[in-house]
Design a protein around this motif. Structure first.
Motif, short mmCIF file in Angstrom:
data_model
loop_
_atom_site.label_atom_id
_atom_site.label_comp_id
_atom_site.label_asym_id
_atom_site.label_seq_id
_atom_site.Cartn_x
_atom_site.Cartn_y
_atom_site.Cartn_z
N TYR A 25 0.86 -1.19 0.00
CA TYR A 25 0.00 0.00 0.00
C TYR A 25 0.89 1.23 0.00
O TYR A 25 2.03 1.20 0.49
CB TYR A 25 -0.92 0.03 1.22
N LEU A 26 0.38 2.32 -0.55
CA LEU A 26 1.14 3.56 -0.57
C LEU A 26 1.18 4.15 0.84
O LEU A 26 0.13 4.40 1.43
CB LEU A 26 0.51 4.55 -1.54
N PRO A 27 2.37 4.36 1.41
CA PRO A 27 2.44 4.92 2.77
C PRO A 27 1.97 6.37 2.80
O PRO A 27 2.05 7.09 1.81
CB PRO A 27 3.93 4.81 3.12
N THR A 28 1.48 6.79 3.96
CA THR A 28 1.03 8.16 4.13
C THR A 28 2.18 9.04 4.62
O THR A 28 3.17 8.55 5.17
CB THR A 28 -0.12 8.23 5.15
N GLY A 29 2.04 10.34 4.41
CA GLY A 29 3.03 11.28 4.92
C GLY A 29 4.17 11.62 3.98
O GLY A 29 5.07 12.38 4.34
N LEU A 30 4.15 11.08 2.76
CA LEU A 30 5.22 11.40 1.81
C LEU A 30 5.27 12.89 1.49
O LEU A 30 6.35 13.47 1.37
CB LEU A 30 5.03 10.59 0.52
N ASN A 37 -7.80 8.61 -2.65
CA ASN A 37 -7.32 9.18 -1.40
C ASN A 37 -5.80 9.02 -1.28
O ASN A 37 -5.14 9.87 -0.67
CB ASN A 37 -8.01 8.51 -0.22
N ASP A 38 -5.25 7.96 -1.85
CA ASP A 38 -3.80 7.77 -1.84
C ASP A 38 -3.11 8.86 -2.67
O ASP A 38 -2.00 9.31 -2.32
CB ASP A 38 -3.43 6.41 -2.42
N LEU A 39 -3.75 9.28 -3.76
CA LEU A 39 -3.13 10.25 -4.68
C LEU A 39 -3.51 11.70 -4.36
O LEU A 39 -2.94 12.61 -4.94
CB LEU A 39 -3.54 9.93 -6.12
N GLU A 40 -4.44 11.90 -3.45
CA GLU A 40 -4.89 13.26 -3.13
C GLU A 40 -3.77 14.19 -2.65
O GLU A 40 -3.77 15.38 -3.00
CB GLU A 40 -6.00 13.21 -2.08
N PRO A 41 -2.77 13.71 -1.87
CA PRO A 41 -1.71 14.62 -1.40
C PRO A 41 -0.80 15.13 -2.51
O PRO A 41 0.08 15.96 -2.23
CB PRO A 41 -0.93 13.75 -0.41
N VAL A 62 -8.08 -3.81 -10.55
CA VAL A 62 -9.17 -2.87 -10.88
C VAL A 62 -8.67 -1.44 -10.79
O VAL A 62 -7.99 -1.07 -9.83
CB VAL A 62 -10.36 -3.07 -9.91
N ILE A 63 -9.00 -0.65 -11.81
CA ILE A 63 -8.74 0.79 -11.78
C ILE A 63 -10.09 1.46 -11.55
O ILE A 63 -10.95 1.46 -12.44
CB ILE A 63 -8.09 1.29 -13.09
N GLU A 64 -10.29 1.99 -10.36
CA GLU A 64 -11.60 2.44 -9.94
C GLU A 64 -11.95 3.83 -10.46
O GLU A 64 -11.09 4.59 -10.91
CB GLU A 64 -11.68 2.42 -8.41
N LYS A 65 -13.22 4.15 -10.35
CA LYS A 65 -13.74 5.45 -10.76
C LYS A 65 -13.09 6.57 -9.93
O LYS A 65 -12.85 6.40 -8.74
CB LYS A 65 -15.26 5.47 -10.56
N ASP A 66 -12.81 7.68 -10.58
CA ASP A 66 -12.27 8.87 -9.92
C ASP A 66 -10.89 8.65 -9.31
O ASP A 66 -10.50 9.39 -8.39
CB ASP A 66 -13.23 9.39 -8.84
N LEU A 67 -10.14 7.66 -9.77
CA LEU A 67 -8.81 7.43 -9.22
C LEU A 67 -7.93 8.67 -9.36
O LEU A 67 -7.15 8.99 -8.45
CB LEU A 67 -8.16 6.24 -9.94
N PHE A 68 -8.06 9.37 -10.48
CA PHE A 68 -7.20 10.53 -10.74
C PHE A 68 -7.94 11.85 -10.52
O PHE A 68 -7.60 12.87 -11.13
CB PHE A 68 -6.65 10.45 -12.17
N MET A 69 -8.93 11.84 -9.66
CA MET A 69 -9.75 13.03 -9.41
C MET A 69 -8.91 14.23 -8.99
O MET A 69 -9.17 15.37 -9.40
CB MET A 69 -10.78 12.73 -8.32
#
Length: 289
Positions: free
Chosen positions: A95-100, A122-126, A142-149
């Protein structure tokens, strides 16, 4: 009696510190060791520029969601520092770690390979300025909806050598600057595109091959594999929701306990100040007699 009161308060403070340490230990953490270098962004036919990257020297053990990055080490080039870092390359994280973003606030490139199980918006939001996303050789399905929102400036997306079976039909539609899209060696598609015209062609192909239409009415018999896939996805979603709820109520109960302890300290302090140590001792002796 004043000495006893101070010792009582000190004991409660130690208990509070113990609970705070328990909360801190409960959250998984990871440290990243970087080798810093300049790297070309893009491919031979489409060059997007050169940026300063942190390349992880070793496999990062991120087996749980919400694992926080607590420290980043490594020797920077010349007079550069963390604020100059534009890209990071991580190997082995599930999983992508938080705080990067706290350590690297100016990231425009993100690369994660080998073990990434899922990626969400949410992982890409920062990373609102992200232009390069490289998720190669992972078990993504699966590539989900709104991944690149939250990443409208993406120009290069590579999802090569995954196990992708399903891609939401509109996931790329708002990415007007997308000029490189790589999807070869996946289950539902095996193709790449370089250049805006070629990307549009590939997006059309994705909608034909990788989009699973979901309707409220049954138009025909549902095969056993389709039923199994939907059930497994629903179970994964429910598991994630349940884990989040358990984590929330655990923290909430500890916070309530801390508040109760604090109120007890305040009440005891007020009682001792109003009645005095002598009255308290008389009350204790009377109870014991």
């Amino acid at each position: 009696m004043h000495f006893l009161t101070k010792e009582f308060v000190r004991l409660i403070q130690l208990q509070l510190l113990l609970y705070i340490n328990v909360l801190t230990i409960a959250q998984p953490s990871v440290e990243i060791n970087c080798t810093y270098a300049h790297k070309m962004l893009g491919i031979q036919s489409v060059i997007l520029g050169i940026f300063y990257e942190c390349f992880s020297n070793e496999t990062i053990n991120v087996s749980e969601r919400n694992t926080a990055v607590t420290n980043v080490t490594g020797m920077h080039l010349h007079t550069l520092n963390n604020s100059n870092v534009q890209g990071i390359h991580i190997i082995g994280a599930s999983y992508l770690p938080t705080g990067l973003a706290k350590f690297f606030p100016n990231l425009i490139g993100l690369s994660v390979e080998q073990h990434l199980k899922e990626i969400t918006k949410n992982d890409l939001e920062p990373f609102p300025n992200l232009i390069h996303l490289w998720l190669v050789r992972n078990p993504l399905e699966v590539i989900e909806k709104d991944l690149f929102m939250y990443n409208p400036d993406l120009a290069y997306i590579s999802l090569r050598q995954n196990f992708i079976k399903e891609i939401d039909s509109n996931v790329f539609d708002h990415l007007d600057r997308l000029s490189i899209l790589e999807l070869d060696r996946n289950e539902c598609i095996n193709d790449n595109a370089a250049g805006r015209y070629d990307v549009m062609r590939l997006i059309k192909q994705i909608k034909e091959k990788c989009v699973v239409e979901q309707t409220t009415e049954t138009t025909g018999p549902v095969t056993a594999p389709a039923k199994m896939k939907i059930t497994q996805q629903e179970l994964l979603n429910e598991k994630e929701i349940l884990t989040g709820k358990v984590h929330f109520w655990k923290i909430f109960s500890i916070v309530l306990l801390l508040i109760a302890v604090f109120v007890t300290i305040v009440v005891m302090g007020v009682f001792i100040q109003r009645h005095g140590g002598h009255s308290v001792m008389k009350f204790v002796l009377f109870r014991n007699s």
